[in-house]
Design a protein around this motif. Sequence first.
Motif, short mmCIF file in Angstrom:
data_model
loop_
_atom_site.label_atom_id
_atom_site.label_comp_id
_atom_site.label_asym_id
_atom_site.label_seq_id
_atom_site.Cartn_x
_atom_site.Cartn_y
_atom_site.Cartn_z
N GLY A 163 0.87 -1.28 -0.03
CA GLY A 163 -0.05 -0.11 -0.03
C GLY A 163 0.72 1.16 0.08
O GLY A 163 2.13 1.12 -0.10
N SER A 164 0.27 2.46 0.09
CA SER A 164 0.98 3.96 0.03
C SER A 164 0.66 4.28 1.26
O SER A 164 -0.48 4.78 1.88
CB SER A 164 0.20 4.70 -0.91
N PRO A 165 1.75 4.32 2.06
CA PRO A 165 1.81 5.27 3.48
C PRO A 165 1.27 6.76 3.23
O PRO A 165 0.80 7.21 4.27
CB PRO A 165 2.95 4.80 4.13
N PHE A 166 1.90 7.39 2.11
CA PHE A 166 1.61 8.63 2.05
C PHE A 166 0.15 8.98 1.75
O PHE A 166 -0.59 9.96 2.31
CB PHE A 166 2.30 9.28 0.96
N GLU A 167 -0.61 8.03 1.12
CA GLU A 167 -1.87 8.21 0.78
C GLU A 167 -2.78 8.18 2.06
O GLU A 167 -3.60 8.77 2.28
CB GLU A 167 -2.45 7.21 -0.10
N ALA A 168 -2.23 7.00 3.10
CA ALA A 168 -3.00 6.80 4.23
C ALA A 168 -2.86 7.95 5.37
O ALA A 168 -3.82 8.41 5.84
CB ALA A 168 -2.49 5.50 4.92
N MET A 169 -1.72 8.44 5.23
CA MET A 169 -1.55 9.70 6.02
C MET A 169 -2.39 10.82 5.61
O MET A 169 -2.98 11.53 6.47
CB MET A 169 0.01 9.96 5.95
N LYS A 170 -2.35 11.12 4.40
CA LYS A 170 -3.36 12.22 3.87
C LYS A 170 -4.83 12.07 4.42
O LYS A 170 -5.40 12.95 4.62
CB LYS A 170 -3.19 12.25 2.39
N GLU A 171 -5.24 10.67 4.12
CA GLU A 171 -6.63 10.47 4.42
C GLU A 171 -6.90 10.39 5.90
O GLU A 171 -7.91 10.91 6.53
CB GLU A 171 -6.93 8.96 3.72
N HIS A 172 -5.96 9.73 6.55
CA HIS A 172 -6.12 9.61 8.03
C HIS A 172 -5.62 10.54 8.93
O HIS A 172 -5.82 10.30 10.33
CB HIS A 172 -5.79 8.19 8.49
N LYS A 173 -4.77 11.50 8.47
CA LYS A 173 -4.10 12.50 9.24
C LYS A 173 -3.32 11.79 10.59
O LYS A 173 -3.63 12.25 11.49
CB LYS A 173 -5.26 13.38 10.03
N ARG A 174 -2.50 10.69 9.99
CA ARG A 174 -1.57 10.19 11.24
C ARG A 174 -0.45 9.61 10.63
O ARG A 174 -0.48 9.20 9.32
CB ARG A 174 -2.44 9.08 12.21
N ARG A 175 0.42 9.10 11.30
CA ARG A 175 1.62 8.57 10.62
C ARG A 175 1.52 6.98 10.26
O ARG A 175 0.92 6.32 11.16
CB ARG A 175 2.94 8.68 11.63
N PHE A 176 2.29 6.81 8.85
CA PHE A 176 1.92 5.42 8.60
C PHE A 176 3.59 5.26 8.15
O PHE A 176 4.01 6.21 7.72
CB PHE A 176 1.20 5.40 7.47
N TYR A 177 4.00 3.94 8.22
CA TYR A 177 5.38 3.61 7.67
C TYR A 177 5.40 2.26 6.76
O TYR A 177 4.45 1.89 6.84
CB TYR A 177 6.29 3.24 8.93
N PHE A 178 6.43 2.22 6.23
CA PHE A 178 6.40 0.91 5.24
C PHE A 178 7.74 0.15 5.61
O PHE A 178 8.75 0.56 5.72
CB PHE A 178 6.64 1.19 3.89
N ASP A 179 7.39 -1.24 5.57
CA ASP A 179 8.72 -2.24 5.91
C ASP A 179 9.38 -2.20 4.53
O ASP A 179 9.21 -3.28 3.95
CB ASP A 179 7.96 -3.48 6.35
#
Length: 216
Positions: A163-179
């Motif tokens: 998935g895309s952590p950047f799209e998730a951050m934009k949508e949910h307004k919180r931090r996501f990371y990628f392994d």
Amino acid sequence: MKAPVILGAIIGVFTGPLLPGAGALSAKDFGQFGEAWPIIEPDLFQTIKAKLVAAEKSGKLDDLNARFAQRVKQKVMRPSPVSGIRPATQNKTWTFDPSVSVDRNISDDKGHLIAVAGQRVNPFDYVSLSQELIFIDGDRSSEVSWAMAQGSDREVKIIMVNGSPFEAMKEHKRRFYFDQQGTLSEKFGIRHTPATVQQTQNVLTISEISLDGGMQ
């Protein structure tokens, strides 16, 4: 003429000059036919430079740079998925011992000896894991929602394997990371998502959790 004699004669025509004791071969100069050209080996870097200059003049270089930048952007925005990881269909829990054997003496910034060469050291004797780690498939909305419900940014660190952590951050307004390249998943032995990693005394407790039988 018998067959063996015929066969021997044929073999002799093709291999005779190569056999030990064969007579010397003669070479005859038939002169030069046509125009002779010198063998030229162009400098590789000069060739590349010439091609780049030509590409720049024609506008192709700008096009190549733009396409390269777009590919890099796509990789950053949406990294390659970690291979071999599937939705969990059953709950599973195990522990991971983070202890390592040191190959040399280790001292702190004040010179105090922390560990000697050959000693097995557990990092949890000195530090603790401040956040729970949650591994998810970012393209599965059920996993994203479940992970966010486990706590705030301060309490949990949500790590995607797809998935895309950047799209998730934009949508949910919180931090996501990628392994990246599945380094952590491989280290912890994670093969299904969602999965959690949290400290239990001096070891890590890792759990793969089934959400609705793995259905989104």
